[in-house]
Write an enzyme that holds these catalytic residues in place. Structure first.
Site: not given
Ligand code: GLC
Ligand code: CA
Length: 546
Positions: A204, A246
């Site tokens: 993430d 991500e």
């Molecule tokens: C990422 C996740 C999201 C979350 C953020 C903070 O972007 O996809 O859902 O709120 O990280 O952890």
């Protein structure tokens, strides 16, 4: 079906993104759990997917639905025990389904014991695990991500009387990756889950690990070094595991996350996704071809991951201001549908529940270069609930049947972790798995079909792509090739019937075999190949020399 032995399994995968919390409740407390998900693995196997990606299931105060982690080595008690997770993992593996879990490296919950210690005094040995400052004036170059809730990336800590850094909610303090102890600890956490047998991590928010003055604090070389170090450890100690990034960035900034095949195996193609929706509205292939032409080559062991929707808002960060205005006008006329820089809606409502458009978008998802991800519920055309705050409107319980609570839970409706969709069009009496299983022409049955066809060849996961520039720009056509195999994909992005002439001279003498029905189309001759297409229709053809 055993797990495939291929270390590059992720290239041929079809991933299903699922939230344990809202999938199926096995013990009637109103909250989905591991045992509930395990009971539904047969359903997922029938759908044909080969991996599941689970949203965070760790102990957490759930102020960001679990992305605020309070303990990396456990599971949230609402979802079951660690033993339940192990059983789920095993049951998935028995069915040939790999398990991708979430790893939030960038930040913890403010309830995490590390942060509690760090804030307890300026002298605490854990103090340096987070990023502190006496002023809120540092790192001014970093943008604010949760624009609708946060006004600064610094928050005041009344206990230690200083500011701490956070890129997301203020209850999510960023870890300090300049501290070697933090880096070591986070690898230990990953190792804990890898030892248990998880196949992959979605890492993430990776662009934000390190902050430096006079930069935007994203994609810094220091951050890449840390990620490469994690990859090195992974490769040294494990085989066949995968890291998925991500990183919501432009293609040129995304490319370094693959390194020379020594950083991430996969990364989401964030810029492509909104452009698929744009191409559809404009009835023009340009937004799609343009972004894919700007997309750099990636090392052979690497792979893009493609998606139409996920658990967050449909992000419009990787588009120009004009494109964003257009997307808002076209897809979020109602202002409550907007969130931060995005649109908080599910696939079916975005496409006005038009079955042809839903099929076309899934057709592109499954045939453009990369590994497709299906967001739970989109395979039956679930709707959203924009009256729920933040991103919760797209995280409502899975609709299994027209019965009590849509078959999600036996609890009283008031006790459910989230209300089911009830409206006449998308509500569970109208849209549910049971009904769609029974009906031969349902979206679910169609999704099973397209997954089967996609899996019948390696060309979509591993092949090259070449666009055919037909004069009719409402048609998006491309050739996917792998070894001797070639597949021609033709998409009509418009709401009306179209004719298109394709230059297939290179394949003169080949026949075209339509892959859904296995029917033979005319042989390629001297003239441009003529196809006529209904509104939003698409074709996948195998080219064969006979
Ligand atoms: C990422 C996740 C999201 C979350 C953020 C903070 O972007 O996809 O859902 O709120 O990280 O952890
Ligand atoms: Ca439960």
């Amino acid at each position: 079906m055993p797990l495939s032995k291929d270390a590059l399994w992720y290239k041929d995968a079809i991933i299903y993104q699922v939230h344990v919390r809202t999938f199926h409740d096995s013990n009637g407390d109103g909250i989905g759990d591991f045992q509930g998900l395990e009971k539904k693995l047969d359903y997922l196997q029938e759908l044909g997917i080969s991996a599941i990606w689970l949203m965070p299931f760790f102990p957490s105060p759930l102020r960001d639905d679990g992305y605020d982690i309070a303990d990396y080595n456990g599971v949230h008690s609402s979802y079951g025990t660690l033993e339940d997770f192990r059983k789920l993992l095993e049951a998935a593996h028995e069915r040939g389904i790999r398990v991708i879990i979430e790893m939030v490296l960038n930040h913890t919950s403010d309830q995490h014991p590390w942060f509690q210690e760090a804030r307890s005094s300026r002298e605490n040995p854990r103090r340096d695990w987070y990023v502190w400052s006496d002023t809120d004036a540092r790192y001014k170059g970093a943008r604010i991500i949760f624009l609708d809730t946060e006004t600064s990336n610094w928050a005041w800590d009344p206990i230690s009387k200083s500011f701490y850094w956070h890129r997301f909610f203020s209850h999510q303090p960023d870890l300090n990756y300049d501290n070697p102890a933090v880096r070591e600890q986070m690898w230990n956490v990953m190792k804990f889950w890898l030892d248990m047998g998880v196949d992959a991590f979605r890492l993430d928010a990776v662009p934000y690990l390190v902050e430096r003055e006079d930069t935007n604090c994203e994609n810094l070389p220091e951050t890449h070094n840390i990620l490469k170090e994690l990859r090195r450890k992974l490769d040294e100690q494990f085989t066949g595991r995968m890291l998925l990034a991500e990183a919501n960035q432009w293609p040129a900034d995304l490319r370094p996350y693959f390194g020379e095949g020594d950083e991430f195996h996969m990364a989401f193609h964030f810029p492509l996704m909104p452009r698929m929706f744009m191409g559809l509205k404009l009835e023009d292939r340009k937004p799609i071809t343009e972004i894919l032409q700007q997309t750099p080559e990636i090392p052979p062991s690497c792979q893009w991951s493609l998606f139409l929707r996920n658990h967050d808002e449909l992000t419009l960060e990787m588009v120009t201001d004009m494109e964003r205005d257009y997307m808002y006008d076209m897809y979020a006329e109602n202002k409550t549908m907007r969130l931060n820089l995005g649109i908080r809606r599910r696939l079916a409502p975005l496409l006005n529940n038009d079955r042809r458009r839903v099929e076309l978008m899934n057709g592109m998802l499954m045939s453009l270069p990369g590994t497709p991800i299906i967001y739970y519920g989109d395979e039956i055309g679930m709707g959203d609930n924009i009256s729920l705050g933040d991103r919760n409107g797209v995280r409502t319980p899975m609709q299994w049947s027209g019965g009590k609570n849509g078959g999600f839970s036996g609890a009283e409706a008031e006790r459910l972790c989230a209300p089911l969709i009830q409206d006449p069009v998308y509500g569970y009496p109208a849209v549910n798995v049971l009904a769609q299983r029974e009906s031969e022409h349902s979206l679910l049955r169609w999704m099973q079909r397209i997954v089967t066809v996609r899996r019948s060849t390696g060309v979509f996961g591993r092949g090259s792509i070449e666009f055919l520039h037909a004069a009719n720009h409402r048609i998006l056509a491309y050739l996917r090739r792998l070894g001797k195999e070639a597949v021609l994909v033709v998409n009509n992005l418009s709401n009306s019937a179209q004719a298109v002439e394709l230059d297939l001279q290179r394949y003169k003498g080949n026949i075209l075999i339509e892959m859904f029905g296995n029917n033979i189309f005319p042989r390629v001759g001297e003239l441009p190949y003529l196809l006529t297409m209904g509104p939003y229709q698409f074709y996948w053809f195998r080219l064969r020399r006979v």
